[in-house]
Design a protein around this motif. Sequence first.
Motif, PDB file in Angstrom:
ATOM      1  N   CYS A  90      69.551  28.205  42.599  1.00 33.09           N
ATOM      2  CA  CYS A  90      69.173  27.927  41.216  1.00 33.09           C
ATOM      3  C   CYS A  90      68.033  28.869  40.818  1.00 33.09           C
ATOM      4  O   CYS A  90      67.305  29.369  41.682  1.00 33.09           O
ATOM      5  CB  CYS A  90      68.710  26.482  41.069  1.00 33.09           C
ATOM      6  N   ARG A  91      67.883  29.066  39.513  1.00 38.43           N
ATOM      7  CA  ARG A  91      66.800  29.925  39.016  1.00 38.43           C
ATOM      8  C   ARG A  91      66.066  29.247  37.870  1.00 38.43           C
ATOM      9  O   ARG A  91      66.678  28.610  37.020  1.00 38.43           O
ATOM     10  CB  ARG A  91      67.348  31.269  38.533  1.00 38.43           C
ATOM     11  N   PHE A  92      64.747  29.405  37.886  1.00 37.38           N
ATOM     12  CA  PHE A  92      63.855  28.987  36.800  1.00 37.38           C
ATOM     13  C   PHE A  92      63.108  30.208  36.307  1.00 37.38           C
ATOM     14  O   PHE A  92      62.845  31.136  37.064  1.00 37.38           O
ATOM     15  CB  PHE A  92      62.779  28.007  37.293  1.00 37.38           C
ATOM     16  N   ARG A  93      62.719  30.141  35.061  1.00 31.86           N
ATOM     17  CA  ARG A  93      61.765  31.090  34.483  1.00 31.86           C
ATOM     18  C   ARG A  93      60.579  30.246  34.024  1.00 31.86           C
ATOM     19  O   ARG A  93      60.759  29.207  33.399  1.00 31.86           O
ATOM     20  CB  ARG A  93      62.377  31.836  33.307  1.00 31.86           C
ATOM     21  N   GLN A  94      59.377  30.713  34.338  1.00 32.18           N
ATOM     22  CA  GLN A  94      58.167  30.028  33.902  1.00 32.18           C
ATOM     23  C   GLN A  94      57.232  31.041  33.253  1.00 32.18           C
ATOM     24  O   GLN A  94      57.228  32.216  33.624  1.00 32.18           O
ATOM     25  CB  GLN A  94      57.459  29.360  35.085  1.00 32.18           C
ATOM     26  N   GLU A  95      56.451  30.544  32.296  1.00 26.53           N
ATOM     27  CA  GLU A  95      55.436  31.377  31.649  1.00 26.53           C
ATOM     28  C   GLU A  95      54.151  30.583  31.499  1.00 26.53           C
ATOM     29  O   GLU A  95      54.188  29.367  31.329  1.00 26.53           O
ATOM     30  CB  GLU A  95      55.900  31.832  30.257  1.00 26.53           C
ATOM     31  N   MET A  96      53.035  31.299  31.552  1.00 32.14           N
ATOM     32  CA  MET A  96      51.746  30.736  31.171  1.00 32.14           C
ATOM     33  C   MET A  96      51.439  31.323  29.809  1.00 32.14           C
ATOM     34  O   MET A  96      51.382  32.552  29.653  1.00 32.14           O
ATOM     35  CB  MET A  96      50.652  31.102  32.181  1.00 32.14           C
ATOM     36  N   LEU A  97      51.281  30.434  28.835  1.00 33.25           N
ATOM     37  CA  LEU A  97      51.065  30.844  27.452  1.00 33.25           C
ATOM     38  C   LEU A  97      49.650  30.507  27.010  1.00 33.25           C
ATOM     39  O   LEU A  97      49.178  29.383  27.214  1.00 33.25           O
ATOM     40  CB  LEU A  97      52.054  30.134  26.527  1.00 33.25           C
ATOM     41  N   LYS A  98      48.990  31.482  26.388  1.00 30.73           N
ATOM     42  CA  LYS A  98      47.679  31.233  25.799  1.00 30.73           C
ATOM     43  C   LYS A  98      47.866  30.380  24.542  1.00 30.73           C
ATOM     44  O   LYS A  98      48.979  30.211  24.052  1.00 30.73           O
ATOM     45  CB  LYS A  98      46.999  32.562  25.481  1.00 30.73           C
ATOM     46  N   GLU A  99      46.768  29.861  24.011  1.00 31.46           N
ATOM     47  CA  GLU A  99      46.859  28.985  22.834  1.00 31.46           C
ATOM     48  C   GLU A  99      47.523  29.658  21.643  1.00 31.46           C
ATOM     49  O   GLU A  99      48.179  28.998  20.843  1.00 31.46           O
ATOM     50  CB  GLU A  99      45.470  28.474  22.433  1.00 31.46           C
ATOM     51  N   ASP A 100      47.376  30.990  21.525  1.00 28.83           N
ATOM     52  CA  ASP A 100      47.996  31.701  20.401  1.00 28.83           C
ATOM     53  C   ASP A 100      49.457  32.067  20.667  1.00 28.83           C
ATOM     54  O   ASP A 100      50.096  32.724  19.849  1.00 28.83           O
ATOM     55  CB  ASP A 100      47.191  32.961  20.046  1.00 28.83           C
ATOM     56  N   GLY A 101      49.998  31.632  21.829  1.00 27.40           N
ATOM     57  CA  GLY A 101      51.390  31.895  22.162  1.00 27.40           C
ATOM     58  C   GLY A 101      51.620  33.162  22.969  1.00 27.40           C
ATOM     59  O   GLY A 101      52.758  33.427  23.393  1.00 27.40           O
ATOM     60  N   THR A 102      50.573  33.939  23.204  1.00 29.57           N
ATOM     61  CA  THR A 102      50.693  35.154  24.003  1.00 29.57           C
ATOM     62  C   THR A 102      51.077  34.802  25.433  1.00 29.57           C
ATOM     63  O   THR A 102      50.488  33.904  26.037  1.00 29.57           O
ATOM     64  CB  THR A 102      49.348  35.927  24.025  1.00 29.57           C
ATOM     65  N   VAL A 103      52.043  35.527  25.971  1.00 23.76           N
ATOM     66  CA  VAL A 103      52.438  35.325  27.366  1.00 23.76           C
ATOM     67  C   VAL A 103      51.405  35.990  28.259  1.00 23.76           C
ATOM     68  O   VAL A 103      51.208  37.198  28.213  1.00 23.76           O
ATOM     69  CB  VAL A 103      53.840  35.902  27.651  1.00 23.76           C
ATOM     70  N   ALA A 104      50.727  35.185  29.083  1.00 29.05           N
ATOM     71  CA  ALA A 104      49.730  35.711  30.013  1.00 29.05           C
ATOM     72  C   ALA A 104      50.362  36.061  31.358  1.00 29.05           C
ATOM     73  O   ALA A 104      49.994  37.049  31.983  1.00 29.05           O
ATOM     74  CB  ALA A 104      48.606  34.701  30.219  1.00 29.05           C
ATOM     75  N   THR A 105      51.320  35.242  31.789  1.00 29.57           N
ATOM     76  CA  THR A 105      51.935  35.429  33.098  1.00 29.57           C
ATOM     77  C   THR A 105      53.382  34.963  33.050  1.00 29.57           C
ATOM     78  O   THR A 105      53.700  33.968  32.392  1.00 29.57           O
ATOM     79  CB  THR A 105      51.185  34.601  34.174  1.00 29.57           C
ATOM     80  N   GLU A 106      54.245  35.682  33.761  1.00 25.27           N
ATOM     81  CA  GLU A 106      55.656  35.322  33.867  1.00 25.27           C
ATOM     82  C   GLU A 106      56.005  35.109  35.335  1.00 25.27           C
ATOM     83  O   GLU A 106      55.491  35.817  36.202  1.00 25.27           O
ATOM     84  CB  GLU A 106      56.548  36.447  33.344  1.00 25.27           C
ATOM     85  N   LEU A 107      56.878  34.147  35.591  1.00 32.15           N
ATOM     86  CA  LEU A 107      57.360  33.893  36.948  1.00 32.15           C
ATOM     87  C   LEU A 107      58.864  33.719  36.908  1.00 32.15           C
ATOM     88  O   LEU A 107      59.382  32.925  36.119  1.00 32.15           O
ATOM     89  CB  LEU A 107      56.711  32.624  37.518  1.00 32.15           C
ATOM     90  N   GLU A 108      59.562  34.472  37.736  1.00 29.09           N
ATOM     91  CA  GLU A 108      61.001  34.286  37.961  1.00 29.09           C
ATOM     92  C   GLU A 108      61.124  33.684  39.354  1.00 29.09           C
ATOM     93  O   GLU A 108      60.549  34.202  40.314  1.00 29.09           O
ATOM     94  CB  GLU A 108      61.749  35.621  37.899  1.00 29.09           C
ATOM     95  N   LEU A 109      61.855  32.596  39.470  1.00 32.19           N
ATOM     96  CA  LEU A 109      61.875  31.805  40.693  1.00 32.19           C
ATOM     97  C   LEU A 109      63.310  31.484  41.102  1.00 32.19           C
ATOM     98  O   LEU A 109      64.104  31.042  40.270  1.00 32.19           O
ATOM     99  CB  LEU A 109      61.109  30.508  40.425  1.00 32.19           C
ATOM    100  N   THR A 110      63.619  31.709  42.372  1.00 32.35           N
ATOM    101  CA  THR A 110      64.900  31.318  42.946  1.00 32.35           C
ATOM    102  C   THR A 110      64.618  30.227  43.974  1.00 32.35           C
ATOM    103  O   THR A 110      63.690  30.352  44.774  1.00 32.35           O
ATOM    104  CB  THR A 110      65.578  32.526  43.627  1.00 32.35           C
ATOM    105  N   PHE A 111      65.400  29.168  43.930  1.00 34.86           N
ATOM    106  CA  PHE A 111      65.151  28.023  44.809  1.00 34.86           C
ATOM    107  C   PHE A 111      66.449  27.299  45.105  1.00 34.86           C
ATOM    108  O   PHE A 111      67.494  27.609  44.531  1.00 34.86           O
ATOM    109  CB  PHE A 111      64.133  27.066  44.173  1.00 34.86           C
ATOM    110  N   GLY A 112      66.384  26.353  46.016  1.00 38.62           N
ATOM    111  CA  GLY A 112      67.543  25.539  46.340  1.00 38.62           C
ATOM    112  C   GLY A 112      67.106  24.146  46.743  1.00 38.62           C
ATOM    113  O   GLY A 112      65.913  23.820  46.741  1.00 38.62           O
TER     114      GLY A 112
END
Length: 135
Positions: A90-112
């Motif tokens: 399975c795959r997830f995408r995660q983001e850390m968003l600042k209050e103004d909506g700017t993407v600070a960090t992105e994570l692509e994750l594969t798991f089972g």
Amino acid sequence: MAPSPFTYPVIIRESHLDSFGHMNNAAYLTLFEEARWEFITCNGYGHKEVREFQKGPVILELAVKFRREITLRERIGITVQPEDSRGKICRFRQEMLKEDGTVATELELTFGLFDLQTRRLIDPTPEWKKAIGLA
């Protein structure tokens, strides 16, 4: 159309910082994991169910992209977005968003889903598919 991502709110604390005064790289992974646990727990598969079913998530691969600095007392939202599921993977995408909506960090994750008795990756159960938003 994909459902809206789950968002986990966080205030950056002193314990998250490194000697440069911004968030430590290890803290990113910890906070991303907190958000994933909150997501699956809200969907009915928390630590209680892991113990009961003897099956739980295992990370197979991850890739982090640091886009913007995150500093003390910033309020951020950590999103969890299911991407897909193929067989046992399975795959997830995660983001850390600042209050103004700017993407600070992105994570692509594969798991089972890991069977704690057989110590093997297994096909997703119906309960697990529901928990990860791919039912």
